[in-house]
Scaffold this active site. Structure first.
Site, mmCIF file in Angstrom:
data_model
loop_
_atom_site.group_PDB
_atom_site.id
_atom_site.type_symbol
_atom_site.label_atom_id
_atom_site.label_comp_id
_atom_site.label_asym_id
_atom_site.label_seq_id
_atom_site.Cartn_x
_atom_site.Cartn_y
_atom_site.Cartn_z
ATOM 1 C CG HIS A 217 35.148 48.765 5.530
ATOM 2 N ND1 HIS A 217 34.201 47.897 5.014
ATOM 3 C CD2 HIS A 217 36.019 47.990 6.233
ATOM 4 C CE1 HIS A 217 34.494 46.666 5.378
ATOM 5 N NE2 HIS A 217 35.596 46.698 6.111
ATOM 6 C CB SER B 129 34.005 46.092 9.041
ATOM 7 O OG SER B 129 33.898 45.451 10.298
#
Length: 297
Positions: free
Chosen positions: A139, A118
């Protein structure tokens, strides 16, 4: 692509495995921890049962999804014959770099290596491999089976062909891919985490309490949950790790993590996963999430 290897059976890993398996892919779910792997598989089963109960999927699709997932404790065995490897291990740079260096040696040269990071640089991860053009960020958002967005992050050397392949693959999962470039925090967490950090700073300074801060965002900004409850949901350790990446990457004081956040992580108050964060998630409070009281000196 037919065979997908997912590394890490935690919250994100089991969710990613679930989504691919439900869409007909053969998934090798890998974790060196037997406990984590068993827990991850149990979570997938629980989520599938919930979807059947809500008539989102049929019992037949549930069984097919489960049959598409094969657990592995050994990395070499798990990535064998994989067309795509998605890493969803701990958000720790050293662990990811070591893992990708090993994956580069274990996987065929044509295999795409993706990371669910992330915040950690895709370019830096790719640099430890001999296939920088085939390294990319995927992500996913939590909870993976429900959230439509996938932030697709191109590293400095990620090829157009690989980017197009991942975008098409993501769309085939009924997800919405958005391509961004590789800078600290990418887009989602570059904007989200400073907001969460500022909410913690607002609490730390005694401007308002936990419930008051979250209520303002839920009622005033139409957020489904307030920033402090969201921080608990993400994990305060993850929030701190991302803030450190932003601070180290930009060298800007506005990204410095709040002292309260650092103290809570040091004390093991990590949010939902530990049973306590800005709210109380202990067994006695399961029926209703209760905001903790913070005393500011």
């Amino acid at each position: 692509m037919k065979n997908i290897a997912v590394i890490g059976a935690g919250t994100m890993g089991n969710g990613i495995a679930h989504v691919f398996a439900q869409n007909g892919y053969k998934v090798q779910l890998i974790d060196i921890s037997k406990t984590a792997l068993e827990k991850g598989l149990a979570t997938i089963l629980k989520n599938l049962d919930r979807m059947v109960a809500k008539e989102k999927i049929t019992p037949e699709l549930k069984e097919k999804t489960l049959a598409n997932i094969t657990p592995f404790y050994n990395l070499k065995e798990g990535v064998y014959k994989a067309d795509l490897v998605i890493e969803a291990a701990t958000e720790n740079q050293d662990i990811k770099l070591k893992l990708f260096k090993e994956l580069d040696e274990l996987c065929d040269s044509n295999v795409i290596l993706a990371t669910n990071t992330s915040s950690i640089s895709i370019t830096q991860i790719a640099a430890v491999t001999k296939r920088a053009d085939k390294v990319i960020g995927m992500h996913f958002m939590n909870p993976v089976p429900l959230m439509p967005l996938v932030e697709v992050i191109r590293g400095y050397d990620t090829s157009d062909e690989v980017s197009k392949t991942i975008v098409n693959l993501t769309q085939g999962l009924n997800k919405s891919p958005v391509i961004v470039n590789d800078y600290p925090g990418f887009v989602a967490n570059r904007i989200l985490m400073p907001m969460i950090n500022e909410a913690i700073e607002t609490l730390f300074q005694g401007v308002a309490g936990v419930q008051e801060i979250d209520t303002i965002f839920k009622l005033g900004m139409a957020h489904p949950m307030g920033p402090l409850q969201l921080a608990d949901f993400i994990g305060l350790d993850v929030c701190l790790a991302i803030m450190n990446v932003l601070y180290d990457g930009f060298k800007n004081p506005k990204y410095a993590p709040c002292p309260l956040l650092k103290n809570m992580v040091t004390a093991g108050k990590l949010g939902n996963k530990s049973g306590e964060g800005f709210y109380d998630y202990s067994e006695s409070k399961k029926a209703s999430v209760v905001a903790k009281q913070f005393v500011v000196n």
